[in-house]
Design a protein around this motif. Structure first.
Motif, PDB file in Angstrom:
ATOM      1  N   ASP A   1      11.252 -20.028   5.000  1.00 44.34           N
ATOM      2  CA  ASP A   1      11.746 -20.096   6.381  1.00 44.34           C
ATOM      3  C   ASP A   1      11.719 -21.521   6.925  1.00 44.34           C
ATOM      4  OD1 ASP A   1      12.273 -17.421   6.453  1.00 44.34           O
ATOM      5  OD2 ASP A   1      10.652 -16.888   7.829  1.00 44.34           O
ATOM      6  N   ALA A   2      10.725 -22.314   6.536  1.00 44.17           N
ATOM      7  CA  ALA A   2      10.634 -23.693   7.029  1.00 44.17           C
ATOM      8  C   ALA A   2      11.829 -24.507   6.557  1.00 44.17           C
ATOM      9  CB  ALA A   2       9.336 -24.336   6.555  1.00 44.17           C
ATOM     10  N   LEU A   3      12.210 -24.337   5.308  1.00 45.08           N
ATOM     11  CA  LEU A   3      13.397 -25.038   4.806  1.00 45.08           C
ATOM     12  C   LEU A   3      14.667 -24.480   5.436  1.00 45.08           C
ATOM     13  CD1 LEU A   3      12.556 -25.622   1.060  1.00 45.08           C
ATOM     14  CD2 LEU A   3      13.166 -27.370   2.718  1.00 45.08           C
ATOM     15  N   LYS A   4      14.688 -23.168   5.662  1.00 47.99           N
ATOM     16  CA  LYS A   4      15.845 -22.579   6.346  1.00 47.99           C
ATOM     17  C   LYS A   4      15.986 -23.159   7.748  1.00 47.99           C
ATOM     18  CE  LYS A   4      15.573 -18.390   8.012  1.00 47.99           C
ATOM     19  NZ  LYS A   4      15.510 -16.914   8.151  1.00 47.99           N
ATOM     20  N   GLU A   5      14.866 -23.342   8.430  1.00 46.93           N
ATOM     21  CA  GLU A   5      14.900 -23.906   9.775  1.00 46.93           C
ATOM     22  C   GLU A   5      15.383 -25.357   9.732  1.00 46.93           C
ATOM     23  OE1 GLU A   5      14.980 -23.909  13.707  1.00 46.93           O
ATOM     24  OE2 GLU A   5      14.521 -22.156  12.464  1.00 46.93           O
ATOM     25  N   TYR A   6      14.983 -26.087   8.702  1.00 44.85           N
ATOM     26  CA  TYR A   6      15.485 -27.455   8.556  1.00 44.85           C
ATOM     27  C   TYR A   6      16.997 -27.445   8.308  1.00 44.85           C
ATOM     28  CZ  TYR A   6      16.452 -32.099   7.007  1.00 44.85           C
ATOM     29  OH  TYR A   6      17.022 -33.350   6.898  1.00 44.85           O
ATOM     30  N   LEU A   7      17.451 -26.547   7.447  1.00 45.71           N
ATOM     31  CA  LEU A   7      18.887 -26.386   7.213  1.00 45.71           C
ATOM     32  C   LEU A   7      19.622 -26.144   8.523  1.00 45.71           C
ATOM     33  CD1 LEU A   7      21.513 -25.670   5.636  1.00 45.71           C
ATOM     34  CD2 LEU A   7      20.501 -23.425   5.175  1.00 45.71           C
ATOM     35  N   ARG A   8      19.069 -25.276   9.354  1.00 45.62           N
ATOM     36  CA  ARG A   8      19.691 -24.994  10.655  1.00 45.62           C
ATOM     37  C   ARG A   8      19.772 -26.248  11.523  1.00 45.62           C
ATOM     38  NH1 ARG A   8      16.162 -19.674  12.267  1.00 45.62           N
ATOM     39  NH2 ARG A   8      17.533 -18.030  11.417  1.00 45.62           N
ATOM     40  N   ALA A   9      18.722 -27.067  11.488  1.00 48.94           N
ATOM     41  CA  ALA A   9      18.698 -28.264  12.326  1.00 48.94           C
ATOM     42  C   ALA A   9      19.835 -29.209  11.950  1.00 48.94           C
ATOM     43  CB  ALA A   9      17.344 -28.958  12.210  1.00 48.94           C
ATOM     44  N   GLU A  10      20.023 -29.448  10.655  1.00 47.82           N
ATOM     45  CA  GLU A  10      21.143 -30.298  10.240  1.00 47.82           C
ATOM     46  C   GLU A  10      22.475 -29.627  10.569  1.00 47.82           C
ATOM     47  OE1 GLU A  10      21.557 -32.331   6.671  1.00 47.82           O
ATOM     48  OE2 GLU A  10      19.470 -32.974   6.475  1.00 47.82           O
ATOM     49  N   ARG A  11      22.574 -28.336  10.261  1.00 46.42           N
ATOM     50  CA  ARG A  11      23.828 -27.616  10.529  1.00 46.42           C
ATOM     51  C   ARG A  11      24.211 -27.669  11.994  1.00 46.42           C
ATOM     52  NH1 ARG A  11      22.998 -21.491  10.902  1.00 46.42           N
ATOM     53  NH2 ARG A  11      22.236 -22.303  12.896  1.00 46.42           N
TER      54      ARG A  11
ATOM     55  N   HIS B   1      27.933 -31.067   3.470  1.00 45.24           N
ATOM     56  CA  HIS B   1      26.983 -30.672   2.439  1.00 45.24           C
ATOM     57  C   HIS B   1      25.583 -31.062   2.939  1.00 45.24           C
ATOM     58  CE1 HIS B   1      26.029 -30.806  -2.129  1.00 45.24           C
ATOM     59  NE2 HIS B   1      24.888 -31.026  -1.510  1.00 45.24           N
ATOM     60  N   VAL B   2      24.819 -30.102   3.438  1.00 47.48           N
ATOM     61  CA  VAL B   2      23.496 -30.389   3.993  1.00 47.48           C
ATOM     62  C   VAL B   2      22.513 -30.731   2.881  1.00 47.48           C
ATOM     63  CG1 VAL B   2      21.500 -29.369   5.146  1.00 47.48           C
ATOM     64  CG2 VAL B   2      23.790 -29.025   6.084  1.00 47.48           C
ATOM     65  N   SER B   3      21.926 -31.924   2.967  1.00 46.46           N
ATOM     66  CA  SER B   3      20.883 -32.373   2.035  1.00 46.46           C
ATOM     67  C   SER B   3      21.326 -32.139   0.593  1.00 46.46           C
ATOM     68  CB  SER B   3      19.559 -31.677   2.360  1.00 46.46           C
ATOM     69  OG  SER B   3      18.488 -32.284   1.673  1.00 46.46           O
ATOM     70  N   ASN B   4      20.445 -31.621  -0.250  1.00 49.14           N
ATOM     71  CA  ASN B   4      20.797 -31.304  -1.631  1.00 49.14           C
ATOM     72  C   ASN B   4      19.679 -30.502  -2.263  1.00 49.14           C
ATOM     73  OD1 ASN B   4      22.652 -31.851  -4.024  1.00 49.14           O
ATOM     74  ND2 ASN B   4      20.671 -32.480  -4.853  1.00 49.14           N
ATOM     75  N   GLU B   5      20.031 -29.318  -2.787  1.00 52.74           N
ATOM     76  CA  GLU B   5      19.059 -28.468  -3.479  1.00 52.74           C
ATOM     77  C   GLU B   5      17.746 -28.364  -2.704  1.00 52.74           C
ATOM     78  OE1 GLU B   5      20.507 -28.822  -8.123  1.00 52.74           O
ATOM     79  OE2 GLU B   5      18.782 -30.009  -7.478  1.00 52.74           O
TER      80      GLU B   5
ATOM     81  N   ARG C   1      12.144 -35.354  10.333  1.00 58.84           N
ATOM     82  CA  ARG C   1      13.293 -34.706  10.967  1.00 58.84           C
ATOM     83  C   ARG C   1      13.967 -35.650  11.962  1.00 58.84           C
ATOM     84  NH1 ARG C   1      13.598 -28.466  12.875  1.00 58.84           N
ATOM     85  NH2 ARG C   1      12.763 -28.337  10.773  1.00 58.84           N
ATOM     86  N   GLU C   2      13.174 -36.387  12.717  1.00 57.96           N
ATOM     87  CA  GLU C   2      13.746 -37.330  13.680  1.00 57.96           C
ATOM     88  C   GLU C   2      14.668 -38.328  12.983  1.00 57.96           C
ATOM     89  OE1 GLU C   2      12.283 -41.096  16.485  1.00 57.96           O
ATOM     90  OE2 GLU C   2      10.802 -39.702  15.645  1.00 57.96           O
ATOM     91  N   HIS C   3      14.197 -38.922  11.891  1.00 52.77           N
ATOM     92  CA  HIS C   3      14.996 -39.927  11.185  1.00 52.77           C
ATOM     93  C   HIS C   3      16.175 -39.288  10.455  1.00 52.77           C
ATOM     94  CE1 HIS C   3      12.567 -43.612  11.719  1.00 52.77           C
ATOM     95  NE2 HIS C   3      11.550 -42.762  11.849  1.00 52.77           N
ATOM     96  N   ALA C   4      15.957 -38.130   9.864  1.00 49.69           N
ATOM     97  CA  ALA C   4      17.037 -37.480   9.132  1.00 49.69           C
ATOM     98  C   ALA C   4      18.168 -37.056  10.063  1.00 49.69           C
ATOM     99  CB  ALA C   4      16.498 -36.268   8.375  1.00 49.69           C
ATOM    100  N   LEU C   5      17.838 -36.465  11.210  1.00 48.22           N
ATOM    101  CA  LEU C   5      18.880 -36.016  12.123  1.00 48.22           C
ATOM    102  C   LEU C   5      19.595 -37.193  12.776  1.00 48.22           C
ATOM    103  CD1 LEU C   5      17.295 -32.861  13.788  1.00 48.22           C
ATOM    104  CD2 LEU C   5      18.782 -33.024  11.789  1.00 48.22           C
ATOM    105  N   ARG C   6      18.906 -38.304  12.919  1.00 49.44           N
ATOM    106  CA  ARG C   6      19.582 -39.507  13.407  1.00 49.44           C
ATOM    107  C   ARG C   6      20.677 -39.923  12.418  1.00 49.44           C
ATOM    108  NH1 ARG C   6      17.219 -45.539  13.431  1.00 49.44           N
ATOM    109  NH2 ARG C   6      18.614 -46.533  14.948  1.00 49.44           N
TER     110      ARG C   6
END
Length: 679
Positions: free
Chosen positions: A236-246, A158-162, A134-139
């Motif tokens: 929910d874990a993937l949803k939370e990741y989606l929220r972080a990028e969003r 477009h957050v990530s993909n599939e 997450r640290e590297h992706a959000l950077r």
């Protein structure tokens, strides 16, 4: 929302935004030499492309090493696209970690239930709960947002993909820690968790949170509620990741809408998209046809479900295929007409964008045999001509943009908890297929020419004259009350075998089946009767398979609609209906398949006052879907056959399609759209 995405690049003579449907594809220019890019823009304009998804798998190109960044090529592509009048749905490029990251931090790699590491070499090799990833992706996301915040081509993020396509279930230590945190939030105390999980069975009682693990490889069947909660947690874990990028994107570019591509199709069930829908500014979906006898019914069902997830609002078809894919055992090319019919069927069910994977067919890599808008054969090909023809049709359908789904008289309730729980191990049968049962009801309604909406428990169910809830296995007390109110207020509920059996903790409602729905249905079942492979039973006018129930009628006003005529339940009720208030509640105790349901449905539709809306002679041959907006109705007529079908008696302006002497003529696999004034 989706039509206005293109307002920056589609203007009328006075500078105003021109309503239009979006048309395009994933675009991967980094796979091609620089001299190809101008040709791409020229051919996109020829085809009518007005939007592309860009940089989906570009992380390694954008960030070749930890401290090295290369945006020059992407800057140039963005400028070229804008100059060509093409908007960009810009991906955050986080879908596939680059080799330098996984080499430096192998702890971001997922782990299977049996403890095996999922190594790099394909895509989506990252843990949804990894703090390092997450640290590297959000950077990367921040750098992308800061660089392109003011670019005129940018119309959406477009957050990530599939998300979850390959990494929905991770059993690593990161996942175990995150799972325990999720459980603390859900249950608060260990006492509550032990009760919910029924840990008195097999001496599984937990005395400390640290003892809890994901349902890794075990000696026998893992705890069923643990399994169900892990499915919920993983979504929910993937949803939370989606929220972080969003949230990162919104902080830097608050005016740019954010989406991600769901995968509502076939057996893709790990992500609860009905729960995710509120996290994006507009819903997007990927869909691919899987050959089979119900292949186009499944396409319609999935598109319909996406509309239900989007609460009837327009949505974005982010990916589908122009022809063959590369990942099936045998990858069949589409027949003439299928490209347009498949695309327009999504539009019929609410899509305001029609996009493909991908623009130019790859010359190398795992998807080089996956079809594209521009095939290996080039622009001088039947496929590219079909693509440009579709572009013309979509331009003619511009008035449809921003219209919404007109509610159908029938609703089919689709529930992720029931899908997950009903197919777990150690059940009466391992052959139960939740999605297939729902699809069979949908196919049967299509065969009768009756419109149906596929909806979720997040939807308002009260407006449907008939509500079908197949294999509604998980029924919390609140949902049981809602369904009872629905029937008593005049709705007609139909449910099936293995429904109402457990609560939200996967605990059986005691006292006899169908548990939470027993009183509403006025029946009681003491023991399930699953059928062995190949066994069938005769039911009045039909054949049952998979399941039987020995039904005892317990309530007043229960009518027996059909009896078993063979098998262990011969002479006993197979299908019942109970009057409930101003409505009714019916129970179907065996799997009848689409054909058997077609024969049964008239008995269920009649009390609800539901009938087909097209002439009887075309029922089953033509699918009708209706959109509504700005004082207009748009009737989509989709030919389900390989023959020409005339449809008479419909008034309206023909936006696409042919007519003769007031009769719409649908060619094989053809589509016509009529515009009417809305009452």
């Amino acid at each position: 929302m989706i039509s206005t995405l293109l307002s920056q690049v589609r203007h009328g003579p006075d500078g105003e935004a021109v309503p239009c449907l979006a048309f395009g594809a994933d675009y991967n220019p980094e796979q091609w030499p620089r001299e190809v890019w101008e040709e791409d823009i020229r051919l996109m304009r020829e085809a009518g492309v007005n939007i592309v998804s860009l940089a989906i798998f570009s992380w390694a190109r954008i960030q070749p090493s930890r401290e090295e960044w290369d945006f020059a090529w992407l800057d140039e592509v963005m400028d070229l696209l804008h100059g060509g009048g093409i908007g960009v749905d810009l991906a955050t490029a986080t879908a596939s970690p680059p080799p330098w990251l996984t080499a430096a931090h192998p702890e971001i790699l997922p782990v299977t239930a049996s403890g095996e590491t999922v190594w790099p070499g394909a895509r989506q090799h990252w843990r949804p709960t990894s703090p390092v990833f997450r640290e590297h992706a959000l950077r990367l996301v921040r750098r992308m947002a800061e660089r392109y915040a003011g670019h005129p081509a940018l119309v959406a993020w477009h957050v990530s993909n599939e998300l979850g396509c390959h990494n929905i279930y991770d059993y690593s230590d990161d996942a175990a820690r995150a799972f325990r945190d999720w459980l603390r939030t859900r249950y608060t105390t260990l006492e509550s968790l032990n009760h919910a999980w029924g840990t008195a069975f097999w001496a599984q009682r937990y005395s400390a949170w640290e003892q809890i693990l994901p349902p890794r490889l075990a000696a026998s069947h893992p705890n069923p509620t643990q399994q169900l909660d892990f499915k919920r947690f993983s979504s929910d874990a993937l949803k939370e990741y989606l929220r972080a990028e969003r949230d990162t994107l919104r902080a830097i570019t608050p005016a740019v809408p954010v989406t991600t591509n769901f995968m509502v199709m076939g057996g893709t069930k790990g992500m609860d998209y009905a729960d995710w829908a509120g996290e994006v500014d507009f819903v997007s979906n990927d869909h691919y046809v899987v050959p089979g006898p119900q292949s186009r019914d499944e396409l319609s069902f999935s598109a319909n479900l996406v509309s239900g997830i989007a609460q009837g609002r327009p949505w974005f078809l982010m990916e589908h295929s122009t022809s063959a894919v590369n990942w099936q055992p045998v990858n069949l090319a589409k027949a003439p007409g299928d490209l347009a019919r498949d695309s327009l069927l999504h539009v019929a069910h609410g899509a305001d964008a029609v996009c493909f994977f991908q623009w130019r067919q790859s010359a190398a890599g795992a998807e080089k045999y996956h079809s594209a808008m521009l095939p290996h054969a080039g622009a001088d090909s039947e496929l590219f001509r079909a693509v440009t023809d579709l572009g013309r049709k979509l331009r003619a359908l511009a008035p449809v943009a921003d219209s919404v789904r007109e509610p159908a008289p029938v609703g089919i309730l689709f529930d992720w908890d029931s899908w997950w729980a009903s197919e777990q191990d150690s059940h009466p049968t391992s052959r139960l297929d939740y999605h297939q049962e729902a699809l069979d009801w949908y196919s049967a309604l299509l065969g009768l020419g009756v419109r149906a909406d596929v909806v979720t428990a997040h939807s308002d169910l009260s407006g449907y004259q008939l509500l079908v809830a197949p294999v509604l296995h998980v029924v919390p007390a609140a949902l049981a009350k809602e369904l009872t109110r629905y029937a008593e207020n005049g709705g007609h509920l139909v449910t099936t075998y293995f429904s109402g059996v457990v609560d939200e903790n996967d605990h059986v409602w005691l006292g006899g089946y169908p548990g939470a729905l027993r009183e509403l249905l006025g029946i009681r079942i003491e023991e399930f009767g699953p059928l062995a492979d190949g066994d069938t039973v005769d039911v009045d006018g039909a054949t049952g398979s998979l399941w039987t129930d020995r039904i005892t009628v317990t309530g007043p006003d229960v009518e027996i609609l059909a009896h078993y005529r063979s098998g262990a339940q011969a002479g006993h009720p197979a299908i019942t209906r109970r009057t409930a208030g101003r409505g009714s509640a019916s129970y179907v105790s065996t799997r009848l398949g689409a054909g058997g349901l077609t024969g049964l449905l008239p008995q269920l539709l009649a009390p609800a006052g539901v009938a087909g809306e097209l002439p009887q002679e075309v029922a089953g041959k033509v699918e009708l879907a209706v959109r509504r907006g700005a004082g207009r109705r748009y009737l989509f007529l989709v030919n389900r056959t390989d023959e020409t079908v005339p449809v008479a008696g419909l008034a309206g302006d023909l936006l696409i399609g042919g007519a003769e002497a007031g009769t719409v003529l649908l060619p094989p696999r053809g589509v016509a759209v009529l515009r009417q004034s809305a009452p």
